[in-house]
Scaffold this active site. Sequence first.
Site, PDB file in Angstrom:
ATOM      1  CB  CYS A  59      -4.873 -34.603 -24.998  1.00 14.51           C
ATOM      2  SG  CYS A  59      -6.196 -35.819 -25.154  1.00 14.51           S
ATOM      3  CE1 TYR A  90     -10.211 -34.416 -30.404  1.00 14.70           C
ATOM      4  CE2 TYR A  90     -10.329 -36.221 -31.988  1.00 14.70           C
ATOM      5  CZ  TYR A  90      -9.661 -35.553 -30.973  1.00 14.70           C
ATOM      6  OH  TYR A  90      -8.461 -36.025 -30.523  1.00 14.70           O
ATOM      7  CD  GLU A 102      -8.091 -31.753 -28.045  1.00 11.59           C
ATOM      8  OE1 GLU A 102      -8.018 -32.319 -26.932  1.00 11.59           O
ATOM      9  OE2 GLU A 102      -7.817 -32.311 -29.121  1.00 11.59           O
ATOM     10  CG  ASP A 137      -0.791 -35.198 -27.652  1.00 11.40           C
ATOM     11  OD1 ASP A 137      -0.675 -36.207 -28.364  1.00 11.40           O
ATOM     12  OD2 ASP A 137      -1.251 -35.227 -26.498  1.00 11.40           O
ATOM     13  CE1 TYR A 142      -4.131 -32.654 -28.705  1.00 10.06           C
ATOM     14  CE2 TYR A 142      -2.718 -32.415 -30.630  1.00 10.06           C
ATOM     15  CZ  TYR A 142      -3.699 -33.099 -29.939  1.00 10.06           C
ATOM     16  OH  TYR A 142      -4.264 -34.223 -30.488  1.00 10.06           O
ATOM     17  CB  CYS A 205      -3.930 -39.769 -19.732  1.00  6.73           C
ATOM     18  SG  CYS A 205      -3.648 -38.321 -18.685  1.00  6.73           S
ATOM     19  CB  CYS A 214       2.273 -22.906  -9.619  1.00  3.53           C
ATOM     20  SG  CYS A 214       1.533 -21.280  -9.912  1.00  3.53           S
TER      21      CYS A 214
END
Length: 220
Positions: A59, A90, A102, A137, A142, A205, A214
């Site tokens: 998202c 959208y 997205e 999601d 996504y 969120c 990383c």
Amino acid sequence: MSNSIEKILKKSSLPANKDAALPGRPEPLSISGIHAVNSESMTRQPSTDESEVVLGMGCFWGAERQLWNTPGVVATSVGYAGGFTPNPTYEEVCSGQTGHTEVVKVLFNKKETSLEAILKVFWENHDPTQGMRQGNDIGSQYRSAIYVMSDDDIAIAEASKAAYQKQLLEAGYAMITTEIEPLETYYFAEEYHQQYLHKNPNGYCGLAGTGVSCPIGLGV
């Protein structure tokens, strides 16, 4: 097969080609072009000291907030990339019938940060092993993606992916499913999506990383 399962499968697959995707429209969606957080232009071209990358990490609301708060980032915007339908809405992207994911377009100052550093934020703030979803999601919109501007950027992204893949495997995660491709076309999302969590601080969120660090820099 239930209607709900059929809808999930449809949203989680990509149109085979342009003819199989929604037709879209020739006119771009209208936006102000002004970043709601810092008043920067979201539509201008990079200067000689700047560069861009387009990132899909689920998202785009939470992803954009994470990235506009990243040191060295000048401006962000949200939009759609990686698909077939021109100037999608959208709702069309969420149908799974445009091929787009997205994304967040990130304009950054190369004197203050680097593509490697931006990608470190990208990898650590979502799960790039989940395919056509991020957490709860579910859908092709996504999926994880990196869209870059040059062959040099492709090489940097691939090296970053290889380094993070090693860390993920050691932590028990699966293979990375992230697309890494040259950017073809970026379509701005509707105005209400731009800097959504600045305008709606308590909004949804879904951003969540793996907890795996990383590595960046030479020798990783």
